[in-house]
Motif scaffolding. Structure first.
Motif, PDB file in Angstrom:
ATOM      1  N   THR A 270       0.834  -1.206   0.000  1.00  0.00           N
ATOM      2  CA  THR A 270       0.000   0.000   0.000  1.00  0.00           C
ATOM      3  C   THR A 270       0.867   1.254   0.000  1.00  0.00           C
ATOM      4  O   THR A 270       2.084   1.198   0.186  1.00  0.00           O
ATOM      5  N   LYS A 271       0.199   2.384  -0.198  1.00  0.00           N
ATOM      6  CA  LYS A 271       0.885   3.663  -0.291  1.00  0.00           C
ATOM      7  C   LYS A 271       1.447   4.100   1.061  1.00  0.00           C
ATOM      8  O   LYS A 271       1.229   3.446   2.082  1.00  0.00           O
ATOM      9  N   LEU A 272       2.164   5.212   1.050  1.00  0.00           N
ATOM     10  CA  LEU A 272       2.867   5.642   2.265  1.00  0.00           C
ATOM     11  C   LEU A 272       1.901   6.129   3.349  1.00  0.00           C
ATOM     12  O   LEU A 272       2.093   5.864   4.521  1.00  0.00           O
ATOM     13  N   PHE A 273       0.844   6.833   2.932  1.00  0.00           N
ATOM     14  CA  PHE A 273      -0.029   7.440   3.941  1.00  0.00           C
ATOM     15  C   PHE A 273      -1.472   6.975   3.877  1.00  0.00           C
ATOM     16  O   PHE A 273      -2.317   7.452   4.621  1.00  0.00           O
ATOM     17  N   CYS A 274      -1.801   6.081   2.914  1.00  0.00           N
ATOM     18  CA  CYS A 274      -3.147   5.521   2.859  1.00  0.00           C
ATOM     19  C   CYS A 274      -3.020   4.073   2.429  1.00  0.00           C
ATOM     20  O   CYS A 274      -1.938   3.618   2.092  1.00  0.00           O
ATOM     21  N   ARG A 275      -4.123   3.347   2.402  1.00  0.00           N
ATOM     22  CA  ARG A 275      -4.022   1.909   2.140  1.00  0.00           C
ATOM     23  C   ARG A 275      -4.471   1.556   0.727  1.00  0.00           C
ATOM     24  O   ARG A 275      -4.913   0.443   0.452  1.00  0.00           O
TER      25      ARG A 275
ATOM     26  N   GLN B  73      -6.805   3.643  -8.341  1.00  0.00           N
ATOM     27  CA  GLN B  73      -6.150   3.329  -7.066  1.00  0.00           C
ATOM     28  C   GLN B  73      -5.997   4.610  -6.249  1.00  0.00           C
ATOM     29  O   GLN B  73      -4.875   5.041  -5.951  1.00  0.00           O
ATOM     30  N   THR B  74      -7.124   5.226  -5.937  1.00  0.00           N
ATOM     31  CA  THR B  74      -7.060   6.469  -5.159  1.00  0.00           C
ATOM     32  C   THR B  74      -8.098   6.444  -4.044  1.00  0.00           C
ATOM     33  O   THR B  74      -9.015   5.633  -4.041  1.00  0.00           O
ATOM     34  N   CYS B  75      -7.917   7.367  -3.087  1.00  0.00           N
ATOM     35  CA  CYS B  75      -8.858   7.529  -1.986  1.00  0.00           C
ATOM     36  C   CYS B  75      -8.770   8.989  -1.545  1.00  0.00           C
ATOM     37  O   CYS B  75      -7.934   9.734  -2.058  1.00  0.00           O
ATOM     38  N   PRO B  76      -9.587   9.415  -0.624  1.00  0.00           N
ATOM     39  CA  PRO B  76      -9.550  10.824  -0.213  1.00  0.00           C
ATOM     40  C   PRO B  76      -8.158  11.281   0.246  1.00  0.00           C
ATOM     41  O   PRO B  76      -7.793  12.440   0.020  1.00  0.00           O
TER      42      PRO B  76
HETATM   43 ZN   LIG Z   1      -5.178   6.496  -1.289  1.00  0.00          ZN
END
Ligand SMILES: [Zn+2]
Lengths: 94, 498
Positions: free
Chosen positions: B30-35, B47-50
């Motif tokens: 997962t990414k550095l600051f979100c999953r 592959q994005t989120c808020p």
């Molecule tokens: Zn994200």
């Protein structure tokens, strides 16, 4: 240390904000007031105070490396001023 | 006065000074600051989120595994790990950076003051140590693609990559040539691969390299330094070498004309144009203060203990430099063979070690790894993990060479069938009817050939030893199991005695 109109112009350029002459003038005044307000802190002697990296007295907030749900593409793009089927669209960046 | 570190070299009136900034994508789920997942090559914006879209009110949470991989890498690069580290906002405006800042590390990076050693396989430069200034953990930006379709000059933005963990590894300006820079990058890549912390694929962008280049030129009035140029967009090792070489020539020619020195202008950024093989000017780099770094209030600092550092040190495992030394000193391989094995990666090296142990002959094992095994892997586009034969199975084959049952060329035939059919060496040999020809049988055959071919014998006697080849051909026709080398030796000895 007052803020000059040149400082505000430079910062607005970095933030890609296009300010009118009037806006630049009033912004310079307002931002200067804010900075002067913060400058009151200069009156305090901080010789014996260690630098602070964060206002909260906690460290090591870490999450496990486990995938969670993403937004759908439609949801991700829904607020974009300009978009196509797949992507955000913006003025040309070269 | 020029310092001994930057003396002009190789007959040029200048010394080349290079420092590299390497960005490496860490192999996390997962990414550095979100999953959100970090999978490469997914459809745009799936592959994005808020958090990674930078939407208001979202809060980042640091990926533990990303921090651990950074620490492991930093320790392998001989860096110190400070007990306290924090993250800062690097503010700049760009459409592939939705938050308007990159979360990075400014004054308290998670590691600093390391080094790695480089060497030249063809003696282009002496062995040397390159210092590493720091390695810090930050997030990647998204991707912008220019769209020229139908006269619409828009850019399209894909934010799948936004927030992928990156370790930025910054060297000191210790390299004195393009060849040294390339060697540094290759050794760094090898270390990262051995650690298993990144895929290090330059084409896919999981390993990126920028070079800071300038010249120290001797003049009658003393040594001057030319303005530093940062070269970007170098997407291969070759490009790194060529880009730096080009920039060196360009800076020297330019300096002869304009005499500009370091400090006369802000740091310039130039992009490497692979097609034209030149560097071209890009936007002027904003002064470091223009990034208006400040501590990120959304992330709390990370504190590391001695115990955690020691525990991570234990997990580092074999590194290329120690393996190279082991192959040279303990296994007595040539520098070339050991380099080939080490460069193929840890799995290949482990296979070699198992094979060498199985047959108790490092040189034979090394030659086969470097020759036949590597050839098959390349042909079939396989990794050693996918290789059909285990080290024990290949060892069985090589033992037949050691016992004299097979010569090297016969062994290659058997090897090919083993790869094809997956059978054991003994089974393939039985199937092909290969068996050892005993020495009295061989002597008898050679004697017969010498007796029956007076013309060839005369030819050899008149000073043409190559003529014996015809006898070897006849011998193989009669018995395909004979060792050609042995036939040659025996026949020449018999002719000598005539
Ligand atoms: Zn994200």
């Amino acid at each position: 240390m007052a803020l000059t109109r040149d400082d505000v112009e430079k910062v607005s350029l970095l933030a890609r904000l296009q300010l009118t002459d009037d806006e630049l003038n009033s912004m310079t005044e307002h931002l200067s007031q804010i900075i002067q307000y913060v400058h009151q802190l200069d009156e305090i002697n901080t010789d014996d105070v260690a630098p602070l990296a964060h206002t909260l007295d906690i460290t090591n907030v870490l999450a496990d490396d486990v995938v969670a749900d993403c937004l759908s593409r439609e949801a991700a793009l829904q607020n974009a001023p300009q978009r196509d089927e797949e992507c955000f669209r913006v003025p040309a960046v070269l | 006065m020029s310092s001994p570190e930057t003396q002009p070299m190789g007959g040029t009136p200048y010394a080349v000074v290079v420092g590299l900034e390497v960005h490496v994508q860490l192999k996390t789920n997962t990414k550095l600051f979100c999953r959100c997942p970090t999978t490469f090559g997914q459809p745009p914006n799936t592959q994005t989120c808020p958090v990674c879209l930078g939407l208001p009110g979202s809060l980042p949470v640091m990926n533990r595994h990303a921090f651990e991989l950074s620490m492991k890498t930093a320790l392998a690069l001989n860096c110190t790990i400070p007990y306290f580290t924090k993250w800062d906002r690097k503010n700049y405006f760009y459409p592939d950076l939705p938050k308007g800042y990159q979360t990075s590390q400014f004054d308290l990076p998670m590691s600093e003051h390391g080094h790695l050693n480089i060497f030249s396989e063809n003696d282009e430069f002496a062995d040397k140590q390159i210092r590493i200034l720091r390695a810090h953990l930050e997030e990647d930006a998204g991707k912008s693609m220019h769209d020229e379709a139908a006269g619409v000059a828009d850019s399209r933005i894909d934010l799948n990559r936004t927030g992928t963990p990156l370790l930025e590894i910054v060297s000191e300006p210790d390299m004195r040539s393009a060849a040294e820079a390339k060697a540094y990058l290759q050794e760094l890549r090898l270390i990262l691969l051995y650690l298993g912390v990144s895929d290090c694929n330059m084409q896919e962008g999981s390993l990126r390299c920028d070079a800071n280049v300038n010249l120290h030129i001797d003049t009658p009035a003393g040594t001057i330094a030319t303005p530093i140029v940062e070269i970007k967009n170098m997407n291969s090792f070759r490009a790194v070498q060529r880009g730096i070489e080009f920039e060196v020539g360009r800076q020297y020619t330019l300096w002869q004309k304009d005499k500009q020195v370091l400090g006369d202008m802000p740091k310039q950024t130039r992009g490497w144009d692979e097609g034209a093989q030149v560097t071209r000017a890009q936007r002027e780099k904003e002064e470091s203060s223009d990034y208006r770094y400040f501590p990120c209030p959304d992330l709390v600092p990370v504190v590391v203990t001695d115990e955690e550092i020691q525990a991570m040190q234990q997990q580092i495992g074999t590194l290329p430099a120690s393996l190279r030394k082991q192959l040279l000193d303990d296994h007595q391989l040539t520098a070339h063979t050991s380099a080939v094995i080490v460069n193929q990666g840890l799995g290949f090296a482990d296979y070699f070690l198992a094979l060498a142990t199985a047959i108790d002959d490092s040189r034979l094992a090394g030659n086969w790894m470097q020759g036949e095994v590597l050839r098959i892997l390349n042909e079939q586009e396989q990794t050693i993990q996918q290789f059909k034969l285990s080290a024990a199975e290949l060892g069985e084959l090589l033992k037949f060479i050691q016992s004299g049952d097979l010569d090297n060329s016969k062994a290659k035939d058997v090897f090919a069938v083993m790869i094809e059919s997956g059978q054991s060496a003994a089974d393939v040999m039985a199937e092909l009817g290969i068996e050892k020809v005993d020495s009295s049988q061989l002597e008898e055959l050679c004697q017969r050939l010498v007796d029956n071919n007076p013309k060839i014998v005369a030819d050899v006697q008149s000073g043409n030893p190559k003529a014996v080849g015809a006898l070897i051909g006849q011998a193989r026709k009669e018995n395909s199991n004979v060792d050609p080398g042995q036939v040659r030796q025996i026949c020449l000895a018999l002719i000598e005695k005539l």
